[in-house]
Each structure stands twice: as structure tokens, then as C-alpha cells.
Design a protein around this motif. Structure first.
Motif, PDB file in Angstrom:
ATOM      1  N   UNK A  14       0.918  -1.107   0.100  1.00  0.00           N
ATOM      2  CA  UNK A  14      -0.056  -0.142  -0.149  1.00  0.00           C
ATOM      3  C   UNK A  14       0.879   1.202   0.141  1.00  0.00           C
ATOM      4  N   UNK A  15       2.142   1.063   0.732  1.00  0.00           N
ATOM      5  CA  UNK A  15       2.846   2.260   0.768  1.00  0.00           C
ATOM      6  C   UNK A  15       3.357   2.819  -0.658  1.00  0.00           C
ATOM      7  N   UNK A  16       3.762   1.529  -1.331  1.00  0.00           N
ATOM      8  CA  UNK A  16       4.200   1.540  -2.696  1.00  0.00           C
ATOM      9  C   UNK A  16       3.383   2.278  -3.662  1.00  0.00           C
ATOM     10  N   UNK A  17       1.942   2.292  -3.261  1.00  0.00           N
ATOM     11  CA  UNK A  17       1.109   3.420  -4.204  1.00  0.00           C
ATOM     12  C   UNK A  17       1.356   4.922  -3.901  1.00  0.00           C
ATOM     13  N   UNK A  18       1.870   5.109  -2.895  1.00  0.00           N
ATOM     14  CA  UNK A  18       2.358   6.535  -2.647  1.00  0.00           C
ATOM     15  C   UNK A  18       3.451   7.180  -3.808  1.00  0.00           C
ATOM     16  N   UNK A  19       4.003   6.328  -4.611  1.00  0.00           N
ATOM     17  CA  UNK A  19       4.662   6.687  -5.671  1.00  0.00           C
ATOM     18  C   UNK A  19       3.559   7.740  -6.652  1.00  0.00           C
ATOM     19  N   UNK A  20       2.484   7.912  -6.476  1.00  0.00           N
ATOM     20  CA  UNK A  20       1.655   8.555  -7.278  1.00  0.00           C
ATOM     21  C   UNK A  20       1.966  10.129  -6.981  1.00  0.00           C
ATOM     22  N   UNK A  42       2.919  12.817 -10.030  1.00  0.00           N
ATOM     23  CA  UNK A  42       2.319  14.089 -10.443  1.00  0.00           C
ATOM     24  C   UNK A  42       3.277  15.144 -10.366  1.00  0.00           C
ATOM     25  N   UNK A  43       4.364  15.136  -9.149  1.00  0.00           N
ATOM     26  CA  UNK A  43       5.154  16.232  -8.936  1.00  0.00           C
ATOM     27  C   UNK A  43       6.420  16.257  -9.715  1.00  0.00           C
ATOM     28  N   UNK A  44       6.789  14.942 -10.078  1.00  0.00           N
ATOM     29  CA  UNK A  44       7.936  14.939 -10.837  1.00  0.00           C
ATOM     30  C   UNK A  44       7.836  14.380 -12.413  1.00  0.00           C
ATOM     31  N   UNK A  45       6.998  13.205 -12.372  1.00  0.00           N
ATOM     32  CA  UNK A  45       6.754  12.557 -13.937  1.00  0.00           C
ATOM     33  C   UNK A  45       6.139  13.418 -14.831  1.00  0.00           C
ATOM     34  N   UNK A  46       5.046  14.069 -14.497  1.00  0.00           N
ATOM     35  CA  UNK A  46       4.002  15.105 -15.247  1.00  0.00           C
ATOM     36  C   UNK A  46       4.860  16.185 -15.708  1.00  0.00           C
ATOM     37  N   UNK A  47       5.380  16.884 -14.834  1.00  0.00           N
ATOM     38  CA  UNK A  47       6.205  18.049 -15.430  1.00  0.00           C
ATOM     39  C   UNK A  47       7.404  17.831 -16.408  1.00  0.00           C
ATOM     40  N   UNK A  48       8.098  16.624 -16.172  1.00  0.00           N
ATOM     41  CA  UNK A  48       9.135  16.290 -17.053  1.00  0.00           C
ATOM     42  C   UNK A  48       8.586  15.835 -18.274  1.00  0.00           C
ATOM     43  N   UNK A  49       7.534  14.953 -18.223  1.00  0.00           N
ATOM     44  CA  UNK A  49       6.781  14.418 -19.559  1.00  0.00           C
ATOM     45  C   UNK A  49       6.143  15.528 -20.532  1.00  0.00           C
ATOM     46  N   UNK A  50       5.461  16.583 -19.664  1.00  0.00           N
ATOM     47  CA  UNK A  50       4.843  17.504 -20.485  1.00  0.00           C
ATOM     48  C   UNK A  50       6.003  18.534 -21.225  1.00  0.00           C
ATOM     49  N   UNK A  51       6.894  18.772 -20.374  1.00  0.00           N
ATOM     50  CA  UNK A  51       7.778  19.748 -20.985  1.00  0.00           C
ATOM     51  C   UNK A  51       9.015  19.046 -21.945  1.00  0.00           C
ATOM     52  N   UNK A  52       9.238  17.737 -21.796  1.00  0.00           N
ATOM     53  CA  UNK A  52      10.138  17.194 -22.705  1.00  0.00           C
ATOM     54  C   UNK A  52       9.539  16.354 -24.047  1.00  0.00           C
ATOM     55  N   UNK A  53       8.324  16.049 -23.693  1.00  0.00           N
ATOM     56  CA  UNK A  53       7.879  14.858 -24.654  1.00  0.00           C
ATOM     57  C   UNK A  53       6.234  15.331 -25.190  1.00  0.00           C
ATOM     58  N   UNK A  54       5.836  16.483 -24.892  1.00  0.00           N
ATOM     59  CA  UNK A  54       4.547  16.760 -25.479  1.00  0.00           C
ATOM     60  C   UNK A  54       4.635  18.319 -26.103  1.00  0.00           C
TER      61      UNK A  54
END
Length: 409
Positions: A217-223, A227-239
């Protein structure tokens, strides 16, 4: 809820909300304060914060045991004062060693405080009331974070040393305010003695069925790093979408969680529903990851729509994950060792959070779309075993806690 309970809840909510505003300011400005204002290399800052994150993991169980003996309210007040002092100490940081020391105290007290706060709520309220209070606290914290982020944006706009100093002093003051408000809250019941080795060999750390449930269950805190790391990287570099879309995603997520955490959480009433909520959270978070892969190679407008859909899936998954984690951690713990068990729960989540940003950055930044697929697989792997593990843990409760089994369907 009687008048006394209502007064207690109001104090807890007000203190958490004020602290949330300070947290929102700090979360917005800390990176530029350390790198731009103090001139520290970003790589060293990241290394220092990762090293400092281990402090909370080491201290969570012993501090939880101290809360069981001396009172969760008393210990939480002390942690607020420690964090206020550590926040001000950031003004004195002048090198890597100083940053590690200050961040270790500041971040470590945050991890520890999460568990002690859970133990305090568990000691002051019973049954579904516990989840309702925790959900309302999280809602006001998210609301405060959003307001604080707006103030932090003003600090970044000014981008002067005095503005960063003002932000840090304000953040420290919010911890003092939260501590002062706790003075009007009654103390939770204590056990009268400290577990063996201050929690390091106590009931919680030896409760393997409990750990088997709470670890995935703690592993789900990757969420949160998603949002804070993955989405900004993806939006700025791959979209083709503007980077501001990522910031908007964080704001929308915070507002939705503030509005929906309580109504979602109060419906997760027992162990069975909590386990199913955690399992479904893994699926929804995986869906969010896979949706994000579709934002690459499209027009900016399509990318914005896809990111928005992914954020909605993420929010739904996060709401269920948090509600499930709360209910499972409370329903499966020993009531006479609330601090130990909530400290262990906080430590397990802290382990994930210490390495989550680096992991998500490596997956998304290094492997692009394949990284999102792998992250989706991680979420599915974390959620899938929770239902059978929770059923097994619930059956072990009579021997572990002297109580009837929690309902598991």
C-alpha cells in the motif's frame, strides 16, 4: 459529534490548515532558494535531500513508541517546535554538510509527525470518526497548500533574498501556530511504558501480517512523485503542451482532493472496503500512466486533453489509496500501540518517498513512454496483493491484539 469533540476537531483543522499554507509556500520556493539564492548545485541538493530523508525512517518507530508512553499530543507539539527551528536553520545553511543536517531534522520530523498525528487522531476518536477527521485534515492541508503556493509564486516573482527569507520565517511561524493550537487539545491515552528498544523491537515491527499489507500500500504513494516529478518532465520534454499545463495539473489535483477526500474516505468503512479501494487505486494510477503516453506526438490541444484525463484518473487513484491506507493502518493496528503502528506506517511510506522522485525521473526522463508503462506495472503490482494479504492479516488480529477479526469479505 458533541461540543468538546467539535472544538477539538476545529483546533486540529485550523492548525493543519495554517501549517498547510506554510508548506505550500516552502514547497514552491525551496528549490530556487537553495540553488538560485544560495548558489548550490542542483545535483548536490538532490543528494543531500535523499540522504536526509533516511533520518525520518530511522526515527519514526522510536518516536511512535515515545508517543505511546508520553502522549501523542505532547510529542507532536515538540515536533512542530523542532520543525520551526529547522525551518529557520535553512537561513544559516552555507554548504552541503549544513544542508544535510538541517534537511535531516526538517524532513525527518515531517515523516515522524505524520505517524504521531495519526496516533493522536486514533487516540482521540473512535471508529469511522477517525477516518472522517483524517480526511478533513488532509482536505484543509491541500487547501492551505494551494493558497501557500500562490504566495510562493509571488516570492519567485520577486526573486530577491529578502523575499526568500520572509517565506522561510513565515513557514516557521506556521509550525509555532500549529503547536499553540494543540495546547487546547486533550492528550490521547498512553500505555504507561515504552516498548522494548523504543519501538525497534516492539509489537509493530514484529507484526509481519501488518507489514505485508502496509508495504505494498505504501508503494502506491509513488503517485505523488508521478504528479510532481513525472508529469512536469513529460509535459515539458515529450509533448507539445506548454510547461504551465503541468503546474495546472497540480493545482487541479489539489483542489479536487481537498473537495473529495472526505466524502470518499467516509465510505471506506472497514478492512474489506479499504483493501478493495487500495487494489482499485493501483488500477486507476496505472491507467493514468498509460494515458500520459498518449500525450506525446500529438497537437498541443490534444496533449492538454490527454493530460487532463490522466490527472483525473490519478486523482481518483490517490483518493482511494489514501482512504484505503488510513483504514487498513488503523483497523489492523494494536490499540495499545497506536504510536508504534502509525510510526511504522509512516516509515514505510517514507521509504518510498525518499527514492520516488529519483525513480520516477529515471523512468520517465530516461525511458520516455516505456518508463510510464513500467510505472503502471509497479502500481498494478502494489495493488494486486492487498485484498488477500488484508484478509490474512485480519484473521491474525485476535492473537496479535486480543480483538475480534476486522470484517473482511
Amino acid at each position: 459529534m458533541n461540543r468538546d469533540s467539535g472544538r477539538i476537531v476545529r483546533r486540529l483543522l485550523l492548525g493543519s490548515g495554517i501549517n498547510g499554507v506554510g508548506g505550500g509556500v516552502w514547497f514552491t520556493v525551496w528549490a530556487l532558494y537553495l540553488t538560485r539564492d544560495l548558489g548550490m548545485p542542483p545535483g548536490r541538493v538532490g543528494l543531500a535531500l535523499m540522504a536526509a530523508g533516511t533520518a525520518g525512517l530511522v526515527l519514526a518507530l522510536p518516536t511512535g513508541a515515545l508517543a505511546d508512553r508520553h502522549g501523542a499530543r505532547r510529542v507532536l507539539m515538540l515536533l512542530h517546535l523542532v520543525r520551526a527551528a529547522a525551518a529557520l536553520a535553512y537561513l544559516l545553511v552555507d554548504g552541503l554538510a549544513g544542508l544535510i543536517a538541517v534537511a535531516a531534522v526538517f524532513n525527518g520530523a515531517q515523516v515522524v509527525g505524520t505517524g504521531v498525528n495519526g496516533a493522536l487522531v486514533a487516540g482521540l476518536f473512535e471508529g469511522a470518526g477517525r477516518i472522517g477527521v483524517l480526511a478533513r485534515i488532509r482536505a484543509v492541508v491541500h487547501g492551505g497548500n494551494t493558497l501557500g503556493a500562490a504566495g510562493g509564486a509571488l516570492v519567485l516573482t520577486v526573486d530577491e533574498h529578502w523575499a526568500y527569507v520572509a517565506a522561510i520565517v513565515f513557514n516557521a511561524a506556521t509550525f509555532l501556530a500549529a503547536a499553540a493550537l494543540l495546547r487546547g487539545v486533550p492528550e490521547a491515552a498512553t500505555t504507561g511504558r515504552t516498548a522494548r528498544w523504543a519501538g525497534l523491537r516492539g509489537a509493530a515491527i514484529r507484526d509481519l501480517p501488518y507489514i505485508a499489507v502496509m508495504a505494498p500500500v505504501a508503494g502506491l504513494s509513488l503517485c505523488w512523485a508521478m504528479l510532481s516529478t513525472g508529469v512536469p518532465l513529460w509535459v515539458s520534454e515529450h509533448t507539445a503542451a506548454r510547461p504551465a499545463v503541468a503546474a495546472g495539473a497540480v493545482v487541479v489535483s489539489s483542489l479536487l482532493i481537498a473537495a473529495l477526500q472526505t466524502p470518499v474516505s467516509v465510505r471506506v468503512r472497514d478492512t474489506a472496503r479499504a483493501a478493495r479501494a487500495a487494489a482499485l487505486a493501483g488500477v486507476l494510477l496505472a491507467v493514468g500512466c498509460l494515458l500520459l503516453t498518449g500525450a506525446s506526438g500529438t497537437t498541443a490541444a490534444v496533449a492538454v486533453v490527454v493530460v487532463a484525463l490522466a490527472v483525473l484518473a490519478h486523482v481518483a487513484g490517490e483518493l482511494l489509496f489514501v482512504a484505503g491506507q488510513w483504514q487498513l493502518s488503523l483497523a489492523l493496528m494494536r490499540e495499545d500501540r497506536r504510536g508504534e503502528y502509525q510510526g511504522l506506517n509512516a516509515a514505510l511510506t517514507g521509504v518510498v518517498q525518499t527514492f520516488a522522485p529519483a525513480l520516477v525521473a529515471a523512468l520517465v526522463g530516461g525511458l520516455a513512454g516505456v518508463g510510464w508503462v513500467l510505472l503502471a506495472a509497479v502500481f498494478l503490482a502494489c495493488g494486486a496483493p492487498v485484498v488477500p494479504l488484508a484478509r490474512r492479516a485480519a484473521r491474525s488480529r485476535p492473537a496479535a491484539a486480543g480483538a475480534p477479526p476486522a470484517p473482511v469479505g
